[in-house]
Design a protein around this motif. Sequence first.
Motif, PDB file in Angstrom:
ATOM      1  N   HIS A  53       0.820  -1.216   0.000  1.00 19.84           N
ATOM      2  CA  HIS A  53       0.000   0.000   0.000  1.00 19.84           C
ATOM      3  C   HIS A  53       0.853   1.266   0.000  1.00 19.84           C
ATOM      4  O   HIS A  53       0.370   2.328  -0.408  1.00 19.84           O
ATOM      5  N   ALA A  54       2.111   1.141   0.435  1.00 19.56           N
ATOM      6  CA  ALA A  54       2.996   2.309   0.458  1.00 19.56           C
ATOM      7  C   ALA A  54       3.532   2.648  -0.928  1.00 19.56           C
ATOM      8  O   ALA A  54       4.079   3.737  -1.135  1.00 19.56           O
ATOM      9  N   ARG A  55       3.389   1.736  -1.879  1.00 18.17           N
ATOM     10  CA  ARG A  55       3.853   2.003  -3.228  1.00 18.17           C
ATOM     11  C   ARG A  55       2.998   3.078  -3.892  1.00 18.17           C
ATOM     12  O   ARG A  55       1.855   3.320  -3.499  1.00 18.17           O
ATOM     13  N   SER A  56       3.537   3.681  -4.911  1.00 20.34           N
ATOM     14  CA  SER A  56       2.767   4.679  -5.660  1.00 20.34           C
ATOM     15  C   SER A  56       1.653   3.981  -6.431  1.00 20.34           C
ATOM     16  O   SER A  56       1.731   2.775  -6.696  1.00 20.34           O
ATOM     17  N   PRO A  57       0.592   4.704  -6.805  1.00 24.01           N
ATOM     18  CA  PRO A  57      -0.478   4.090  -7.599  1.00 24.01           C
ATOM     19  C   PRO A  57       0.055   3.415  -8.861  1.00 24.01           C
ATOM     20  O   PRO A  57      -0.417   2.338  -9.239  1.00 24.01           O
ATOM     21  N   ALA A  58       1.027   4.023  -9.515  1.00 22.53           N
ATOM     22  CA  ALA A  58       1.582   3.441 -10.733  1.00 22.53           C
ATOM     23  C   ALA A  58       2.304   2.136 -10.439  1.00 22.53           C
ATOM     24  O   ALA A  58       2.198   1.168 -11.200  1.00 22.53           O
ATOM     25  N   GLU A  59       3.043   2.097  -9.330  1.00 25.90           N
ATOM     26  CA  GLU A  59       3.760   0.871  -8.959  1.00 25.90           C
ATOM     27  C   GLU A  59       2.786  -0.240  -8.590  1.00 25.90           C
ATOM     28  O   GLU A  59       2.995  -1.410  -8.940  1.00 25.90           O
ATOM     29  N   ARG A  60       1.710   0.110  -7.894  1.00 24.18           N
ATOM     30  CA  ARG A  60       0.707  -0.900  -7.543  1.00 24.18           C
ATOM     31  C   ARG A  60       0.048  -1.450  -8.810  1.00 24.18           C
ATOM     32  O   ARG A  60      -0.159  -2.657  -8.959  1.00 24.18           O
ATOM     33  N   ALA A  61      -0.293  -0.550  -9.729  1.00 20.55           N
ATOM     34  CA  ALA A  61      -0.943  -0.978 -10.970  1.00 20.55           C
ATOM     35  C   ALA A  61      -0.015  -1.890 -11.775  1.00 20.55           C
ATOM     36  O   ALA A  61      -0.469  -2.889 -12.356  1.00 20.55           O
ATOM     37  N   ARG A  62       1.260  -1.576 -11.802  1.00 25.52           N
ATOM     38  CA  ARG A  62       2.225  -2.404 -12.544  1.00 25.52           C
ATOM     39  C   ARG A  62       2.306  -3.796 -11.924  1.00 25.52           C
ATOM     40  O   ARG A  62       2.303  -4.806 -12.632  1.00 25.52           O
TER      41      ARG A  62
END
Length: 248
Positions: free
Chosen positions: A160-169
Amino acid sequence: MARRKVADLQARLARDGFVHYAASDAWCEAAASDARAALDAALAPGAWLPECLRPRVGTNIRTRTRRWDVAVDASAAVAAAVAAAAAPAADLAAVVGDDAALVQLSVVASDPGAPAQQAHCDTAFSPGPPLYTFLVALQDVSEGMGPTSVWPGTHAAAFHARSPAERARHLALEAPAGGGAARRGDALLFDSRVYHGGGANGEARRLLLSATFKSAAAHAGADAGTTDSLLPHLAGRWTLGDFLARAA
């Protein structure tokens, strides 16, 4: 349940954010009948329903196309079906808590033509045990009906601490767990912070019974997120322990 199996289920819930298991299907047919009645009433043309009974077709269900979330009453059949699903997880009450309050009880349905849901979590990250949802298959679910997929470990603070883009990837590249065919009575217990989503339905109406419990140990700021389909007269009336007592 053998102590080793209980410990394994507890470990998987903590590590992955969910567990799949087979529960009794004894009450599924009767519960499905009650669920269909609630869904049909909510979807009837021109039907007037109070807000708590209107089908959720907006952000709560993550798509506006042929996917429904309708609150149901705790009829004898529905309560027994939830109890049957909770029974194999009774020893997981050490994680969820006997005193966890029921905050959502609904039928979650998709019809042919429903696209796959966007992978999502029901609540944002919060420390401590949040909400836990039991999804129970009220009928056999083929792969073509769009079973629910879950991404392991996505409930954790690090994800959850990742950026939205990193989570989506991550969600795009990592294969989810589950998503295969399920038999009537199969259950999925998951942490509300884990990313999950229903698949595209190309075959027939899929009915799931959904019951969510808020741990008494939940962070004070934790809200019900999107898992808030509950009839007003049920609020504050049921706990996980009440359902487990029915299954005893």
